[in-house]
Scaffold this motif. Sequence first.
Motif, PDB file in Angstrom:
ATOM      1  N   SER D  45       0.836  -1.202   0.000  1.00 59.10           N
ATOM      2  CA  SER D  45       0.000   0.000   0.000  1.00 59.10           C
ATOM      3  C   SER D  45       0.869   1.250   0.000  1.00 59.10           C
ATOM      4  N   ILE D 254      -5.059  17.624  -0.134  1.00 60.12           N
ATOM      5  CA  ILE D 254      -4.116  16.586   0.299  1.00 60.12           C
ATOM      6  C   ILE D 254      -4.869  15.677   1.263  1.00 60.12           C
ATOM      7  N   GLY D 255      -5.357  14.577   0.764  1.00 65.42           N
ATOM      8  CA  GLY D 255      -6.125  13.655   1.601  1.00 65.42           C
ATOM      9  C   GLY D 255      -5.238  12.864   2.551  1.00 65.42           C
ATOM     10  N   SER D 257      -4.220   9.708   2.563  1.00 60.79           N
ATOM     11  CA  SER D 257      -3.159   8.882   1.972  1.00 60.79           C
ATOM     12  C   SER D 257      -2.054   9.741   1.384  1.00 60.79           C
ATOM     13  N   ALA D 258      -2.434  10.820   0.730  1.00 60.42           N
ATOM     14  CA  ALA D 258      -1.423  11.709   0.146  1.00 60.42           C
ATOM     15  C   ALA D 258      -0.509  12.259   1.239  1.00 60.42           C
ATOM     16  N   TRP D 261       1.592   8.842   2.788  1.00 60.33           N
ATOM     17  CA  TRP D 261       2.597   8.294   1.878  1.00 60.33           C
ATOM     18  C   TRP D 261       3.552   9.403   1.432  1.00 60.33           C
ATOM     19  N   MET D 283      -2.874  12.205  -6.469  1.00 59.57           N
ATOM     20  CA  MET D 283      -2.356  12.885  -5.284  1.00 59.57           C
ATOM     21  C   MET D 283      -1.404  14.008  -5.694  1.00 59.57           C
ATOM     22  N   SER D 284      -1.333  15.009  -4.834  1.00 62.48           N
ATOM     23  CA  SER D 284      -0.453  16.156  -5.075  1.00 62.48           C
ATOM     24  C   SER D 284       0.688  16.148  -4.062  1.00 62.48           C
TER      25      SER D 284
END
Lengths: 310, 310, 310, 310
Positions: D45, D254-255, D257-258, D261, D283-284
């Motif tokens: 993941s 930016i969620g 996960s973004a 990770w 993702m950014s």
Amino acid sequence: MMFHGVIPPVCTPMTPDGEVAVDDLRRLVAFLLDEGVHGLFLLGSTSETVGLTDAQQETVLTTAIAAAGGRVPVIAGCIDFTTRRVIDRALRAKAHGVDGIVSCAPFYLKPDQAEIVRHYTMLQEAVDLPILAYDIPGAVQTKIERPTLATLAASGVLSGLKDSSGQEANFRGVLLDTAQYPEFSVFTGSELMADVALWLGAAGIVPGMGNVDPGGYVRLYDAAVAGDWGTAKAEQERLYRLFRIISVGQAPGIGFSAAAWGSFKVALKLRGVISSATPTAPMSSLSPGAEAKIEALLKEASLEQVAVTT
Amino acid sequence: MMFHGVIPPVCTPMTPDGEVAVDDLRRLVAFLLDEGVHGLFLLGSTSETVGLTDAQQETVLTTAIAAAGGRVPVIAGCIDFTTRRVIDRALRAKAHGVDGIVSCAPFYLKPDQAEIVRHYTMLQEAVDLPILAYDIPGAVQTKIERPTLATLAASGVLSGLKDSSGQEANFRGVLLDTAQYPEFSVFTGSELMADVALWLGAAGIVPGMGNVDPGGYVRLYDAAVAGDWGTAKAEQERLYRLFRIISVGQAPGIGFSAAAWGSFKVALKLRGVISSATPTAPMSSLSPGAEAKIEALLKEASLEQVAVTT
Amino acid sequence: MMFHGVIPPVCTPMTPDGEVAVDDLRRLVAFLLDEGVHGLFLLGSTSETVGLTDAQQETVLTTAIAAAGGRVPVIAGCIDFTTRRVIDRALRAKAHGVDGIVSCAPFYLKPDQAEIVRHYTMLQEAVDLPILAYDIPGAVQTKIERPTLATLAASGVLSGLKDSSGQEANFRGVLLDTAQYPEFSVFTGSELMADVALWLGAAGIVPGMGNVDPGGYVRLYDAAVAGDWGTAKAEQERLYRLFRIISVGQAPGIGFSAAAWGSFKVALKLRGVISSATPTAPMSSLSPGAEAKIEALLKEASLEQVAVTT
Amino acid sequence: MMFHGVIPPVCTPMTPDGEVAVDDLRRLVAFLLDEGVHGLFLLGSTSETVGLTDAQQETVLTTAIAAAGGRVPVIAGCIDFTTRRVIDRALRAKAHGVDGIVSCAPFYLKPDQAEIVRHYTMLQEAVDLPILAYDIPGAVQTKIERPTLATLAASGVLSGLKDSSGQEANFRGVLLDTAQYPEFSVFTGSELMADVALWLGAAGIVPGMGNVDPGGYVRLYDAAVAGDWGTAKAEQERLYRLFRIISVGQAPGIGFSAAAWGSFKVALKLRGVISSATPTAPMSSLSPGAEAKIEALLKEASLEQVAVTT
């Protein structure tokens, strides 16, 4: 540290016709004290507080506090929706002489974290007793977040936490966040990770299954305090296996709570502590088949009938 | 059909110091009756029942029932955890003269569907009043399933349902399942799908926002009864847009419920019905900025100040 | 409006040894066209796309597009985790000649709404085809919120929405939000609320059960377009009852999806459209008992064997 | 025991134009091996596997396996929806020479536990490699239950488990259930409870943050193996504090996960291991402000720039 050690949420024995079984409750308190518990938590979730009328809750406080006779601290759950209602309950509990109270985050409504801070702050202003927060999102849907607890520990509004979230990594964070406040006591409500919680720095344990095997949790706690983690772990693993009692009763008509809380009462009946395993409505009694499974698990855990003198 | 039409869950106005604002409550009841509602639902979720002490709940019943003066049926929420506690509340409500009661599935504990059946059955045996089930899984976590409702409709234990689940397809199933029991009345709690609910066969609407614009919901209902679905839909669409009031207040310290329930009180204050928008603790009042947004939305929905005579 | 009407997500018949049953798929497409559907949605959820290898997905596109022969628009699901992967799928689908594509919110990772906007924007830049958003939080965990859809409708990035959220009140909000963009087509994925969705302004229906009874949904749609809501509702109520097929197969080893998707295949087999109801792994075939129940429900809904010519 | 110790899920460095940064990946593998990790988990993941095209996944396998040069075992995630698709991925990974594979429960569809058993059984029959189950209900919604794992451990279908559920008490149950199968290796995916997991009997750790501080996790593991739990705990507490990096980047656009990770990539860039922290679409990149916060947390954790030789 005001509270520490093994503080079981005391079951509320009921008579078959739905009233508090006062003699059984006295015997249960005597049993718990005989086995060495360090405090009593009345009117918690496992106590089926939500199944008791207000009058029955008064009976529980009167009976159990008298039975305890001041030998250990007694704290009382004030499980209710919002601030004014919890204050009412807390003042009644205080009048009974409890040493502290336990309150969930506001529920039924959807609070944010600042409203939780406000709730405990108003409660502390209204009631001059130590307050433990009760983090139980499975029942009340809202998590009391780490920054909220840190704020309330720093301000002295809260004297501690009972964590029944099952979120062990977050629990560790709370311990790290509040380690600088020695008067803030953190308890785990987990029957299954008590050794780990103590190893991480918890002040104690509030295990529902501590009604059934208080001596086991006391031995676990004593070993942990002595730094004998091997013994603590072995005791925990025995208790982990015993915890299967909470699900053997599930069946159509017997929901999760009826099976779990009911299993503690059945075990107490089988051990000779109480005379009836009757639950509060709308829950039903476990089946004879479930009782037999619980009996087998008690035997596997080397738990026998006890003699209790009140 | 015992109950029908628009039955708003009546807000509970509070004084700035946290007591029931008795005069405001009288004015609110007068306003609702003036606008043509078909019944009153006291002590519902929107009424902030969970924020009221037991004594305050008594005050609400006394005040509102007197203000209603028998002109429309009055039903009372008995929001509590389990059967014995709900029975206690129901008997108190009955002593006040309510025409029916509303009870959720048992909560805080985790019931299964058979325990829900047992809950309502015991309640009906203990209290000789029509009972509406209150399906609100967002607050109590457990869904009252379609077969459960069908069983309780068939046996006559329940007289109806208030559905606040937001599950419209399931709601339709309940209507189909219970269509054969004409004395079973199904109400939607949705502010947004009232026209649809009526089109599908619902007996009525229990809209929290019906405090703010009772006349709108009455027009919607009357159009539906007359088969003028275009008018009903146009009214609903206006109300859909007005419903934005419930979220404009969200901010740090103002959770979902505080914003939603608070918006109704602010709107009632702006319309001249009540004198204070104070919420129950631990909720806080909405900000002046939120009030301004609500004012703009009222204007957009053509809602003005009203004159209320009590 | 580019797409409209009844556009079923076409089941993917499989041979008993786990390959796409090409002849059965041709017959299914012929059946759907015979019954008057207005478009085909290949590789949707009901198509068991997630159970098909990439090569099998290519076979589906080749076979079904050829069978459709340009008589109705064909859109293809591009169900994959993130942007680059969806673009790869979309370009392959475009090479097959589809008329539009359907993409979920990014999943497995946890996106926020701005990342969803970015996802569709990058997709539209890379693939010159109409794009429908696929709101299916039950499968991908993230809701595509109303403001996100409004933004993407306003910018023309999206040509429409397939809503499989089951959140009817929110669906109504999307329709109100996007009513000003006539080229934005909103479809419901609900088998149970198709009449309501059309009454609220939806462009059409994407019902999984439309594989089983395409004619029923076409009649429902035609009645709605003609303003004959009574007929639409009666048809919907018949289909509501038929929808019980999706749960009669649930059993140990047959999960929710296996029961639902499997029921459509069993019904198609019973109606003589396809020769095998084999599911994709790891799902298992429904039991003979479940097949019998489905047969009885088909009979109750007046659905008989059909003759299909390819 | 086939696998043990610290096996980080290797980040996938990307170039600013969205391709696998092959040189950076080689340097990252060299860094991890220099710091003493006991294995590599590719395409997990944290590796942003779901953001990589199939071709990019091939590049990762080729590059990292060559860079590892057989010095430690390499296992590969085969993250896909269902059995046939996972088998395809597994056979490709096997062709690259991996030593084991990792597969989640089937997802997007809703499997029951028997379908999960069937999934792993079919996978094992098709692919002659050790298989680890990947329990990550937060991503795939379905929990792999304890009896399911016990069944698959007993039959030898599974060689182990990577537990990313965050359910520590259940994790302990899995360890107790499978203790009798010495060839079954249980790994925790928790960055925060690695010492506890090892104390409870886990074979090792698969920490995403092990990309950033592999040496820390190796010291923790070595101390645990030596029975020096005080050192293991102190190391874990330092790493607990460092883990704050995963949330400092959260912001509109930016969620979760973004941010998580992305923080690992930013930290690797700051430590001089990789040249770009570019994420996979949609993702950014984290903001400069977030980068500064991560830099401060690295400094607090005594993590400095490193020299890596490939």
